[in-house]
Motif scaffolding. Structure first.
Motif, PDB file in Angstrom:
ATOM      1  N   PHE A  78      35.769  38.814  47.270  1.00 52.23           N
ATOM      2  CA  PHE A  78      35.145  37.962  46.263  1.00 52.23           C
ATOM      3  C   PHE A  78      35.895  36.640  46.194  1.00 52.23           C
ATOM      4  O   PHE A  78      36.792  36.364  46.997  1.00 52.23           O
ATOM      5  N   GLY A  79      35.502  35.792  45.253  1.00 56.40           N
ATOM      6  CA  GLY A  79      36.148  34.495  45.029  1.00 56.40           C
ATOM      7  C   GLY A  79      35.971  34.100  43.581  1.00 56.40           C
ATOM      8  O   GLY A  79      36.377  34.787  42.682  1.00 56.40           O
ATOM      9  N   HIS A  80      35.337  32.922  43.365  1.00 60.75           N
ATOM     10  CA  HIS A  80      34.926  32.439  42.049  1.00 60.75           C
ATOM     11  C   HIS A  80      36.091  31.913  41.218  1.00 60.75           C
ATOM     12  O   HIS A  80      36.062  30.765  40.765  1.00 60.75           O
ATOM     13  N   ILE A  81      37.112  32.714  40.993  1.00 63.42           N
ATOM     14  CA  ILE A  81      38.279  32.279  40.232  1.00 63.42           C
ATOM     15  C   ILE A  81      39.319  31.770  41.225  1.00 63.42           C
ATOM     16  O   ILE A  81      40.097  32.541  41.795  1.00 63.42           O
ATOM     17  N   PRO A  88      34.909  38.390  40.559  1.00 62.64           N
ATOM     18  CA  PRO A  88      35.871  39.483  40.669  1.00 62.64           C
ATOM     19  C   PRO A  88      35.596  40.594  39.663  1.00 62.64           C
ATOM     20  O   PRO A  88      34.901  40.398  38.664  1.00 62.64           O
ATOM     21  N   PRO A  89      36.173  41.758  39.911  1.00 59.21           N
ATOM     22  CA  PRO A  89      36.178  42.808  38.885  1.00 59.21           C
ATOM     23  C   PRO A  89      37.286  42.519  37.886  1.00 59.21           C
ATOM     24  O   PRO A  89      38.205  41.731  38.156  1.00 59.21           O
ATOM     25  N   LEU A  90      37.237  43.148  36.771  1.00 61.83           N
ATOM     26  CA  LEU A  90      38.271  42.965  35.762  1.00 61.83           C
ATOM     27  C   LEU A  90      39.628  43.439  36.290  1.00 61.83           C
ATOM     28  O   LEU A  90      39.753  44.539  36.828  1.00 61.83           O
ATOM     29  N   TYR A 103      43.241  52.806  46.381  1.00 56.79           N
ATOM     30  CA  TYR A 103      42.156  53.206  47.291  1.00 56.79           C
ATOM     31  C   TYR A 103      41.422  51.983  47.817  1.00 56.79           C
ATOM     32  O   TYR A 103      41.307  51.785  49.023  1.00 56.79           O
ATOM     33  N   THR A 104      40.915  51.168  46.911  1.00 59.10           N
ATOM     34  CA  THR A 104      40.211  49.941  47.296  1.00 59.10           C
ATOM     35  C   THR A 104      41.190  48.768  47.316  1.00 59.10           C
ATOM     36  O   THR A 104      42.001  48.606  46.413  1.00 59.10           O
ATOM     37  N   THR A 105      41.083  47.956  48.361  1.00 64.40           N
ATOM     38  CA  THR A 105      41.841  46.711  48.439  1.00 64.40           C
ATOM     39  C   THR A 105      40.948  45.575  47.954  1.00 64.40           C
ATOM     40  O   THR A 105      39.821  45.415  48.443  1.00 64.40           O
ATOM     41  N   TYR A 106      41.447  44.802  46.999  1.00 65.71           N
ATOM     42  CA  TYR A 106      40.686  43.707  46.398  1.00 65.71           C
ATOM     43  C   TYR A 106      41.199  42.379  46.939  1.00 65.71           C
ATOM     44  O   TYR A 106      42.400  42.095  46.874  1.00 65.71           O
ATOM     45  N   ILE A 107      40.290  41.564  47.464  1.00 63.63           N
ATOM     46  CA  ILE A 107      40.671  40.301  48.084  1.00 63.63           C
ATOM     47  C   ILE A 107      39.933  39.149  47.420  1.00 63.63           C
ATOM     48  O   ILE A 107      38.709  39.026  47.543  1.00 63.63           O
ATOM     49  N   ASN A 108      40.676  38.329  46.675  1.00 61.22           N
ATOM     50  CA  ASN A 108      40.132  37.047  46.220  1.00 61.22           C
ATOM     51  C   ASN A 108      40.417  36.047  47.324  1.00 61.22           C
ATOM     52  O   ASN A 108      41.555  35.617  47.517  1.00 61.22           O
ATOM     53  N   ALA A 109      39.390  35.676  48.055  1.00 61.43           N
ATOM     54  CA  ALA A 109      39.532  34.866  49.266  1.00 61.43           C
ATOM     55  C   ALA A 109      39.253  33.388  49.015  1.00 61.43           C
ATOM     56  O   ALA A 109      38.950  32.653  49.965  1.00 61.43           O
ATOM     57  N   SER A 110      39.352  32.928  47.769  1.00 64.00           N
ATOM     58  CA  SER A 110      39.048  31.526  47.447  1.00 64.00           C
ATOM     59  C   SER A 110      39.855  30.582  48.323  1.00 64.00           C
ATOM     60  O   SER A 110      41.088  30.603  48.311  1.00 64.00           O
ATOM     61  N   THR A 111      39.160  29.751  49.067  1.00 65.23           N
ATOM     62  CA  THR A 111      39.823  28.776  49.939  1.00 65.23           C
ATOM     63  C   THR A 111      40.323  27.586  49.139  1.00 65.23           C
ATOM     64  O   THR A 111      41.433  27.093  49.367  1.00 65.23           O
ATOM     65  N   CYS A 112      39.522  27.116  48.206  1.00 61.78           N
ATOM     66  CA  CYS A 112      39.900  25.964  47.398  1.00 61.78           C
ATOM     67  C   CYS A 112      40.778  26.390  46.225  1.00 61.78           C
ATOM     68  O   CYS A 112      40.583  27.457  45.640  1.00 61.78           O
TER      69      CYS A 112
END
Length: 332
Positions: free
Chosen positions: A290-293, A256-258, A304-313
Motif C-alpha cells: 500500500f501507500g497513501h501515507i 494502509p491498515p490500522l 504472518y503478513t508482511t506490510y509494505i508502505n511503498a510510498s516513493t514520495c
C-alpha cells in the motif's frame, strides 16, 4: 583502492542464490559479509528481520553488462566456521552487493505514490513483477495517465500490476462529477480512463494470477477530504473488503491498515481498522502492499503478513524513497 567483480563461486551448497559482488580491498570492514550471510540464511528459512529487509532494500543496482553472478550458500551455514575454516580465501575488507536474486523465486518490486515524479526517480531495480499501489498522478488528468502509461512502457518487467489511489480523480465516477478540474473535459474523454493503462494490468476490486501468485487490488481508503475512492469508516469500508477472496498471496490497496505504515506527521494513525481485521482474521495474505501515507514508508509484520508502505514520495513530494523488494518461492 582497487575494485573487482568476483566471477568464481564464493561458497556453494545445494541451495544456491545468484549473487554478484564487488570487492574493495581497503577501507571497510568485513561486517558487510556477515550481514549478507545472515540475510541469505533468514530468507532460506522463510523469515526476514528488519535488518534483512533493510539490506534487501539496498540491493538494487543491476548486474554490469557481461558479468556472471557468483553463488552464495544458504540454509543456516555457520558464519564463524566459514571464517575459521578460511573458506573465503580472499584478501578483502569490504564486499558490496551489486545484485542478489534467489533462484527458484519471483522478485517483486514495489512502489507507490509516485505522483508524476518518475522522471526524478533513480532507475528501478531488476525484478520480475512491478507493483504500483496508486497515486501515480496528481489529479488523474488524461494527459497525466498517458504520461504514466508511457513510463510503464519503458520498464523491462515481465508483469506490471497497478491500482488507482485517491489522486486518480478520473477513475472514480464520484470525483469526475465533483471536482472542478474534471469539468473541462467532455464525458467521453473521461470514460473508462483505466483503458489508457495499456502497459500494465490494472486492478480495481479484482484479482489476477501472475506466475502462479494470486494478487488482488483495491483503491479504497477511509474518507480523506473529498478525494477519490473514499468511503466512511465502518460498514461501508467493510463491505468493500468483504469482496477480497481468501487464499490471496499478495494484497494491494492504496490505503494502509490500522497500525502498519499509517502514522501521519501529527502522530495520528490513519489506517483502516476494517482492513486490518479482514487481513488478520480472514484473508491472511503473505504480503500487503500500500501507500497513501507518505510518511509511513517502510516495512512491518504481524508475524504472518508482511506490510509494505511503498510510498516513493516523501511528505514534501520528493521521490527519494527506495522501492521495496521481496522474493517469493515459485509455486510448485
Amino acid at each position: 583502492m582497487s575494485e573487482r567483480t568476483i566471477k568464481h563461486p564464493v561458497i556453494e551448497d545445494k541451495q544456491n542464490h545468484k549473487l554478484t559482488t564487488q570487492v574493495t580491498e581497503t577501507g571497510c570492514q568485513m561486517s558487510n559479509l556477515y550481514d549478507l550471510i545472515n540475510a541469505v540464511n533468514e530468507l532460506a528459512m522463510g523469515y526476514a528481520s528488519e535488518e534483512t529487509t533493510s539490506l534487501l532494500g539496498r540491493l538494487h543496482r543491476p548486474l554490469p553488462p557481461g558479468e556472471e553472478p557468483v553463488r552464495l550458500f544458504s540454509l543456516r551455514y555457520d558464519v564463524d566456521r566459514c571464517y575459521s575454516d578460511n573458506v573465503l580465501a580472499m584478501p578483502v575488507s569490504c564486499i558490496t552487493v551489486l545484485s542478489f536474486t534467489l533462484l527458484g523465486h519471483t522478485r517483486f518490486v514495489c512502489v507507490s505514490d509516485t505522483h508524476l515524479q518518475t522522471h526524478k526517480m533513480d532507475p528501478l531495480p531488476d525484478g520480475d513483477v512491478l507493483i504500483h499501489a496508486g497515486d501515480f498522478t496528481q489529479e488523474g488528468l488524461p494527459q497525466e495517465v498517458v504520461k504514466f502509461n508511457d513510463w510503464l512502457g519503458t520498464l523491462p518487467y515481465k508483469h506490471k500490476i497497478v491500482i488507482a489511489g485517491n489522486h486518480e480523480l478520473s477513475f472514480d465516477p464520484v470525483t469526475i462529477k465533483s471536482w472542478e478540474c474534471m469539468q473541462r473535459y467532455d464525458e467521453s474523454e473521461l470514460k473508462d480512463m483505466y483503458l489508457k493503462l495499456t502497459n500494465c494490468t490494472y486492478l480495481e476490486d479484482s484479482e489476477t494470477n501472475v506466475l502462479g501468485f494470486r494478487i488482488y487490488g483495491s483503491p479504497w481508503q477511509p474518507e480523506f477530504f473529498d478525494w477519490s475512492f473514499n468511503l466512511p469508516r465502518g460498514q461501508p469500508m467493510l463491505d468493500v473488503w468483504n469482496k477480497i477472496p481468501e487464499g490471496i498471496d499478495i494484497l494491494i490497496t492504496h490505503g494502509p491498515p490500522l497500525g502498519h505504515g499509517d502514522k501521519t506527521m501529527s502522530e495520528q494513525r490513519a489506517g483502516c481498522m476494517e482492513l486490518l481485521n479482514t487481513i488478520q482474521k480472514r484473508v491472511k495474505p503473505k504480503y500487503h502492499i500500500f501507500g497513501h501515507i507518505h510518511e509511513g514508508y517502510g516495512v512491518t509484520s504481524d508475524g504472518y503478513t508482511t506490510y509494505i508502505n511503498a510510498s516513493t514520495c516523501t511528505l514534501r513530494y520528493r521521490p527519494i524513497n527506495k522501492p521495496v523488494i521481496f522474493d517469493l518461492p515459485n509455486p510448485s
